[in-house]
Design a protein around this motif. Structure first.
Motif, PDB file in Angstrom:
ATOM      1  N   TYR A 229      -2.563 -12.506   7.343  1.00 15.49           N
ATOM      2  CA  TYR A 229      -1.400 -13.345   7.637  1.00 15.49           C
ATOM      3  C   TYR A 229      -0.774 -13.884   6.361  1.00 15.49           C
ATOM      4  O   TYR A 229       0.447 -13.880   6.187  1.00 15.49           O
ATOM      5  CB  TYR A 229      -1.869 -14.471   8.560  1.00 15.49           C
ATOM      6  CG  TYR A 229      -0.839 -15.485   8.949  1.00 15.49           C
ATOM      7  CD1 TYR A 229       0.478 -15.114   9.191  1.00 15.49           C
ATOM      8  CD2 TYR A 229      -1.192 -16.822   9.108  1.00 15.49           C
ATOM      9  CE1 TYR A 229       1.414 -16.066   9.578  1.00 15.49           C
ATOM     10  CE2 TYR A 229      -0.269 -17.764   9.486  1.00 15.49           C
ATOM     11  CZ  TYR A 229       1.030 -17.388   9.710  1.00 15.49           C
ATOM     12  OH  TYR A 229       1.943 -18.318  10.078  1.00 15.49           O
ATOM     13  N   GLY A 230      -1.631 -14.311   5.438  1.00 11.61           N
ATOM     14  CA  GLY A 230      -1.130 -14.862   4.188  1.00 11.61           C
ATOM     15  C   GLY A 230      -0.443 -13.830   3.303  1.00 11.61           C
ATOM     16  O   GLY A 230       0.304 -14.181   2.411  1.00 11.61           O
TER      17      GLY A 230
ATOM     18  N   ARG B  20       1.390 -11.102   4.489  1.00 14.74           N
ATOM     19  CA  ARG B  20       2.177 -10.219   5.352  1.00 14.74           C
ATOM     20  C   ARG B  20       3.432  -9.717   4.636  1.00 14.74           C
ATOM     21  O   ARG B  20       3.989 -10.362   3.757  1.00 14.74           O
ATOM     22  CB  ARG B  20       2.559 -10.935   6.645  1.00 14.74           C
ATOM     23  CG  ARG B  20       3.615 -11.979   6.460  1.00 14.74           C
ATOM     24  CD  ARG B  20       3.614 -12.956   7.614  1.00 14.74           C
ATOM     25  NE  ARG B  20       4.703 -13.899   7.497  1.00 14.74           N
ATOM     26  CZ  ARG B  20       4.792 -14.830   6.539  1.00 14.74           C
ATOM     27  NH1 ARG B  20       3.855 -14.918   5.620  1.00 14.74           N
ATOM     28  NH2 ARG B  20       5.806 -15.648   6.489  1.00 14.74           N
ATOM     29  N   ARG B  21       3.874  -8.535   5.023  1.00 14.23           N
ATOM     30  CA  ARG B  21       5.104  -7.942   4.498  1.00 14.23           C
ATOM     31  C   ARG B  21       5.997  -7.568   5.677  1.00 14.23           C
ATOM     32  O   ARG B  21       5.518  -7.422   6.799  1.00 14.23           O
ATOM     33  CB  ARG B  21       4.791  -6.671   3.688  1.00 14.23           C
ATOM     34  CG  ARG B  21       3.915  -6.884   2.473  1.00 14.23           C
ATOM     35  CD  ARG B  21       4.615  -7.730   1.423  1.00 14.23           C
ATOM     36  NE  ARG B  21       4.012  -7.655   0.108  1.00 14.23           N
ATOM     37  CZ  ARG B  21       2.888  -8.246  -0.256  1.00 14.23           C
ATOM     38  NH1 ARG B  21       2.186  -8.931   0.618  1.00 14.23           N
ATOM     39  NH2 ARG B  21       2.441  -8.151  -1.487  1.00 14.23           N
ATOM     40  N   SER B  22       7.277  -7.409   5.368  1.00 13.40           N
ATOM     41  CA  SER B  22       8.194  -7.132   6.467  1.00 13.40           C
ATOM     42  C   SER B  22       8.537  -5.643   6.590  1.00 13.40           C
ATOM     43  O   SER B  22       9.135  -5.221   7.556  1.00 13.40           O
ATOM     44  CB  SER B  22       9.483  -7.934   6.298  1.00 13.40           C
ATOM     45  OG  SER B  22      10.046  -7.670   5.037  1.00 13.40           O
TER      46      SER B  22
ATOM     47  N   ALA C 160       4.283  -2.744   2.736  1.00 16.70           N
ATOM     48  CA  ALA C 160       2.937  -3.124   3.185  1.00 16.70           C
ATOM     49  C   ALA C 160       1.902  -2.140   2.664  1.00 16.70           C
ATOM     50  O   ALA C 160       0.800  -2.524   2.262  1.00 16.70           O
ATOM     51  CB  ALA C 160       2.898  -3.202   4.713  1.00 16.70           C
TER      52      ALA C 160
END
Lengths: 414, 204
Positions: free
Chosen positions: A266-267, A269-271, A276
């Motif tokens: 979660y810390g 994360r990529r969009s 990613a």
């Protein structure tokens, strides 16, 4: 006087013995007891039980720039290794870089009490003691670990600041595949969640393909049990993956059927999928550690340019060095074997003429990927060119060092 | 030779059976309670590991203070030493650095406000917030919140983030059904095949 080890008499006798050895003479067994000069001096408990380095060697870690350590809560965050002082490919355990989840405590774990559980989508969930884990067939492998925060910036002065959040050790432990087979992974089990025992119970999602390929449950580091800052008594190694996947103080692996968006995931994360992927595994990377920022080249003459190269995709194939700011490249010599996902030291003889120049190194790995320059990265991502761009995914561009005519070395990005 | 040919199929059968069972026969089987106690990783979509319990934003408002959240994250969810959880209306948000946008934000703590919205509601799925708070909060007293308290604090943060209404009850059934606003900001890590490039076609 009687117990003083460095008297002149002793010195002379020792010198004579040394001279004799050098000349190939065989020392008589009837000779005097070995002189104090030939014996290691210093008889403190510290020197006998656990050796210390010379008082003349003062290399040390320091908090990585950007975020204080200890932080606002008095907790350790990120601490960089002094790459400029490193000799060879292995990082001394005491100088291994440290990164913690959010400014974390290093837990004191009694290995006798520690348990490691594998459960979830397996036929036989199992709990192991440390003693049991050590009875499994072991492997010892060299692997680097590198923090996603290892980003060179124009404001950084030294290689400890630009690249200090990577380290290389020999890790010993059990392959995770050995333990997973013992538990019988069910066909739906496509991911694992690996979790630590520290106060935040940091955990990461790792694909089963990786878990079965080369992930390791490590209890040893460079001939010793893991250091507490490196996850004592047990940690996960996911070779080549970004640092946060190398879960410290490992207490369990849960076999699951999807990516779990864990505390660690979660810390980070990529969009975008491409980003990613580039944020998960390290690409080919290298850096010159001598001469590097803050050092001084003594004057014109012969030196060995030295550095470290690595890749998260496989083994280092070649390292090249440019002495003219990237216009031409020469092959560097790799110092020792090239292991998969491990640092390898490199070097190249350099006859400095005393003129200003810019040194760079470039790594190519066994997948054929070449370490990019910053302009190449900018072009690929269609970003405005600049001295400092935020590289998408993990940061691996070629790093320049500028040598001034007085021999002083500065960050070539600045 | 003939006896070998005859035995070969049996030998192969033996290998198959061996491969399916444990080889080293070490370790012990954990009890169901033992697994339940340690199994705090929550499936982000189904929330299947979520425990029984429930909470509301009203309860969470009180707990945010009484459990010490406000002490680190700020009385209003921003401006403390810890990452920002709530961005007050009218404050610009976005990918920029925090300190100039959020008042009194401690240096180095701007990581909490990456992208639009609040840290808490960045989660692509609501159970992720539950998991995070349950395992890692409050500082120095991790793991001490009861399921009811975690449900209530999650409800409070999502209400403040305008994701749910103030009176919605969060429990193991309702929480996984909450539609989070930033699902499109979060891409799941791809399955990387060992001995291959990170991204096909990426030259570096």
């Amino acid at each position: 006087m009687k117990s003083k080890p460095t008297n002149r008499r002793g010195f002379l006798k020792g010198g004579a013995a040394l001279a004799g050895l050098a000349a190939g003479a065989v020392q008589s067994v009837k000779a005097q007891p070995p002189d104090t000069f030939l014996r290691p001096r210093g008889t403190s408990k510290e020197q006998i039980a656990y050796g210390e380095r010379s008082k003349y060697v003062t290399s040390k870690r320091e908090p990585a720039p950007g975020r204080a350590s200890p932080d606002a809560f008095g907790l350790a965050f990120h601490i960089g290794t002094p790459l400029q002082d490193q000799i060879g490919s292995v990082t001394p355990s005491a100088l291994h870089y440290v990164a913690t989840h959010r400014g974390a405590f290093v837990p004191e774990i009694d290995p006798k009490e520690h348990r490691f559980m594998i459960h979830g989508m397996v036929d036989r969930p199992l709990v192991f003691t440390m003693d049991e884990l050590m009875r499994f067939p072991s492997v010892s492998r060299f692997h680097f670990i590198e923090c996603a925060g290892n980003r060179a910036r124009t404001t950084h002065k030294t290689v400890q600041q630009t690249h200090g959040l990577t380290s290389n050790s020999e890790w010993t432990g059990v392959l995770l595949s050995t333990l997973l087979k013992e538990c019988g992974v069910q066909s739906a089990g496509t991911w694992i969640v690996a979790e630590g025992a520290e106060e935040v119970k940091g955990n990461s999602s790792i694909p089963m393909t990786k878990a079965l390929d080369d992930c390791m449950i490590a209890y040893g580091q460079n001939g010793e049990p893991l250091r507490p800052q490196q996850g004592f008594p047990l940690r996960l190694l996911a070779p080549g993956y970004e640092g946060i996947f190398q879960v410290k103080h490992l207490r369990r692996v849960k076999v699951v059927d999807r990516y779990y968006w864990t505390y660690n995931d979660y810390g980070h994360r990529r969009s975008e999928a491409r980003e990613a992927a580039l944020a998960t595994v390290w690409g080919p990377k290298s850096v010159i550690t001598f001469p590097s920022g803050g050092q001084k080249v003594a004057g014109p003459g012969i030196y060995e340019i030295r550095g470290l190269a690595w890749s998260g995709q496989g083994a280092v194939k070649t390292v090249e060095i440019s002495m003219d700011g990237g216009k031409s490249w020469k092959a560097a010599q790799l110092k020792g074997p090239t292991y998969k996902m491990a640092h390898v030291a490199f070097g190249l003889q350099w006859n400095w003429d005393g003129k200003e120049c810019e040194l760079q190194s470039r790594c190519t790995d066994d997948q054929g990927s070449i370490q990019p320059s910053l302009p190449q990265v900018a072009k690929y991502w269609n970003l405005p060119a600049g001295k400092e761009i935020r590289v998408k995914g993990l940061d691996n561009p070629i790093h320049p060092w500028k040598i001034a005519s007085d021999g002083s070395v500065t960050n070539g990005m600045a | 030779m003939a006896w070998r040919k005859l035995l070969l199929p049996f030998a192969l059968l033996g290998v198959c059976a061996w491969a399916q069972g444990p080889t080293y026969k070490m370790g012990r089987t954990p009890s169901a309670d033992e697994v339940k106690a340690i199994d705090i990783a929550i499936n982000p979509v189904t929330g299947k590991e979520l425990p029984a319990g429930q909470g509301t934003a009203a309860e969470g408002t009180k707990l945010f203070v009484s459990k010490g959240c406000a002490g680190c994250h700020g009385a209003n969810g921003y401006g403390g030493r810890a990452p920002t959880l709530i961005v007050p209306k009218g404050f610009p948000t976005g990918a920029g650095k925090g300190p100039e946008k959020i008042p009194n934000l401690a240096p180095g703590m701007e990581m909490g406000i990456m992208g639009p919205g609040l840290m808490a509601v960045h989660a692509p799925y609501a159970p992720v917030i539950w998991d995070y708070i349950n395992r890692a909060m409050p500082l120095n007293r991790e793991g001490t919140l009861t399921p009811n308290e975690v449900y209530a604090i999650v409800a409070f943060l999502m209400w403040k983030g305008e994701v749910i209404k103030e009176d919605e009850v969060m429990d193991q059934n309702t929480l996984p059904k909450v539609k989070m606003p930033h699902l499109d900001m979060a891409t799941e890590s791809p399955i990387w095949k060992p001995s291959s490039k990170r991204v096909t076609g990426y030259p570096y």
